[in-house]
Write an enzyme that holds these catalytic residues in place. Sequence first.
Site, mmCIF file in Angstrom:
data_model
loop_
_atom_site.group_PDB
_atom_site.id
_atom_site.type_symbol
_atom_site.label_atom_id
_atom_site.label_comp_id
_atom_site.label_asym_id
_atom_site.label_seq_id
_atom_site.Cartn_x
_atom_site.Cartn_y
_atom_site.Cartn_z
ATOM 1 N N GLU A 1 17.297 24.382 67.096
ATOM 2 C CA GLU A 1 16.737 24.693 68.322
ATOM 3 C C GLU A 1 16.889 25.976 69.059
ATOM 4 O O GLU A 1 16.069 26.556 69.655
ATOM 5 C CB GLU A 1 17.021 23.542 69.244
ATOM 6 C CG GLU A 1 15.976 22.353 68.937
ATOM 7 C CD GLU A 1 16.287 21.590 68.020
ATOM 8 O OE1 GLU A 1 17.562 21.810 67.346
ATOM 9 O OE2 GLU A 1 15.926 20.452 67.662
ATOM 10 N N HIS B 1 14.909 10.337 73.239
ATOM 11 C CA HIS B 1 13.688 10.795 72.912
ATOM 12 C C HIS B 1 12.985 10.503 74.089
ATOM 13 O O HIS B 1 11.528 9.985 73.766
ATOM 14 C CB HIS B 1 13.279 10.155 71.678
ATOM 15 C CG HIS B 1 14.074 10.552 70.426
ATOM 16 N ND1 HIS B 1 15.152 10.093 70.124
ATOM 17 C CD2 HIS B 1 13.628 11.540 69.476
ATOM 18 C CE1 HIS B 1 15.779 10.843 68.950
ATOM 19 N NE2 HIS B 1 14.726 11.746 68.595
#
Lengths: 351, 326
Positions: free
Chosen positions: B60, B129
């Site tokens: 990321e 999530h």
Amino acid sequence: MGKVKEVKRKRAQAPAKDAGVSAEVKLGMLRRMMEIRAFEDKVFELLGRNILQGASHVYAGQEAVAVGACSAISDKDFITSTHRGHGHCLALGADLKLMMAELCGKATGYCKGRGGSMHIADVSKRNLGATGIVGGNIPVGTGAALACKMQGKGSVVLCFFGDGASNEGTFHESLNMAGKWRLPVVYVCENNLYGMSVAFSRACAVDDVCGRARGYNMPGTKVDGQKVLEVRAAVLEMVERARRGEGPALVECMTYRYRGHSRSDPRIYRTKEEEAYWHGRDPIKLFKADLLAEGVLTEKAFEALQGEVDQSLAAAEKFAIEDSPYPNPSELHDDVYVGWVEGPKGLVRLK
Amino acid sequence: MPVIMYREAIRDALAEEMRRDPRVFVMGEDVAIYGGAYSATQGLLKEFGEERVRDTAISEMAITGAAVGAAMAGMRPVAEIMYVDFMTLAMDQFVNQAAKNRYMFGGKTTVPMVLRTEGGAGRCIAAHHSQSLEAWFVHAPGIFVVMPSTPYDAKGLLKTCIRDDNPILFIEHKMLYNNKGEVPGEEYLIPLGKAALRREGTDVTIVSYSRMALRAEEAAKQLAAEGISAEVIDLRTLKPLDIDCILESVKKTGRLVLASEAYKDGNFVCDVAMKVTESAFDDLDAPIERVCAANVPVPMSPVLEDEAIPRADKIVAAAKRTLGKA
């Protein structure tokens, strides 16, 4: 494995002096190194007198790395810099006056006084800037290299960082990306032996940074970072390789910062003997000696050069401190966004 | 007018902008062969090839930072971070480099990048999530935050974001990807900083965004059945914020409910409430109400997840409280 060793061997066989460098270029490099040293000595002095505010991480001692590496690229290439970035900016041709004005937080500085020492950039010279975050610009340099590759104009990126940054996640993620995508970037690691106070040998699981290149499918090489022409030759070889589309490389330059990490650093983590050793390997003295031996330089010419450098510095100091205004507080909100500015109720679109 | 899904609207926006501008490219985890974890980049690889549709490693920081560098070097990257929860890994690159480089460097550079991600609860995929982390990014000067709730907005806003010269976080919602809506066949753009008035009303204003904007409309219908007229505003872009739209509505209704799927403490809507009290205190006839997610890591169990996230009935109750009808 093979690639690292191979490159190291090649370097060892290469002549110490780059025969392809003209006397004029060599003298220009010497001058730039002297300017960086004079600039940093002045910055340190001004910090001590509290004329300069904030933090400055000075580059004195490492001049051969920035000047040698930047001499290996052209004006279509990019660099990314670090928190110890004055040397990179100057090596790429920055103006001493605008540099000093920026460090003083003046409106005439490269970044209008907003960035200061740690965020200096000269975007017009394709210096994508310094950063206050260790390792923060390694992904940015990698992305610039991705742009270079996609644009297909043969540009490359020099991405500077220190030994400390090679322990950051950004280093590993970025080198993996560049290695996989064969990006035209040369990672220039300035190994000055310490991440603030902690020696690289106390912080890192391996002995050198260049060996890490192996894990990312790129050549890694180690050079004497006090020898400007050796830095230049090593970086040039990798720049040309990257320009040919053969992918990224890592060049580790062994060097030393003369001052502490910042002005408040008492340097209790290193010995006087160690400091004396590195001062004995001063990059300006070494280069000067080489140039005297070659007959490219005379003592008299060196003194004249030093006089010119001192004059330039005095002019930069006067420009920054006496002649330059501070930014107007009314400009506080300028340039946070393109096309929008803060109003009494929040952001408003500029007409 | 053609009816398409939210995820198709995203894909169409990307495809149209990539056809229009060769500098636009897409990169991220699983965006190419797989077509995106929520299928929002499906078909792009086939049309544009590996060079412009790039599957990355699970990195990321590198994805986000590479977008920053590519943007500064003349490209217009659209990078994807699969879940907004993973922005924790990309935080420095986005908040310290992307957001600040223009200002720090004296306005001499631009960072025209879009970071697409998605957030929100609803799939029982728990605390890593399911979050709504927009407040972190609204807090940082230098970036915009866009959160569309309909296919029409998703397409029009994404196209605008790709053409904008600022770094933008574009947060989709995982429960909206299959929602359908009318989207014009011809090109259109939606300006940043313009809220959508979803329903006109006179008694109370409900301000929301992303999936909660749909629940706000649902709440307004329930309120109507009880004789309460609610006005519903979908912010669409959190930054820049269309504060004038909110103030105008509050002037009319005198009552304000703010609904968000993010944690209650430090919620972005708290800042909206502050702005309203600064500019329209005299227009308010009742304390401002907020309906937010519980201050707990989003739990997996469907019963607990449902309890943690605002439902329409909670928005209804809040609206009634502003009217003294609790």
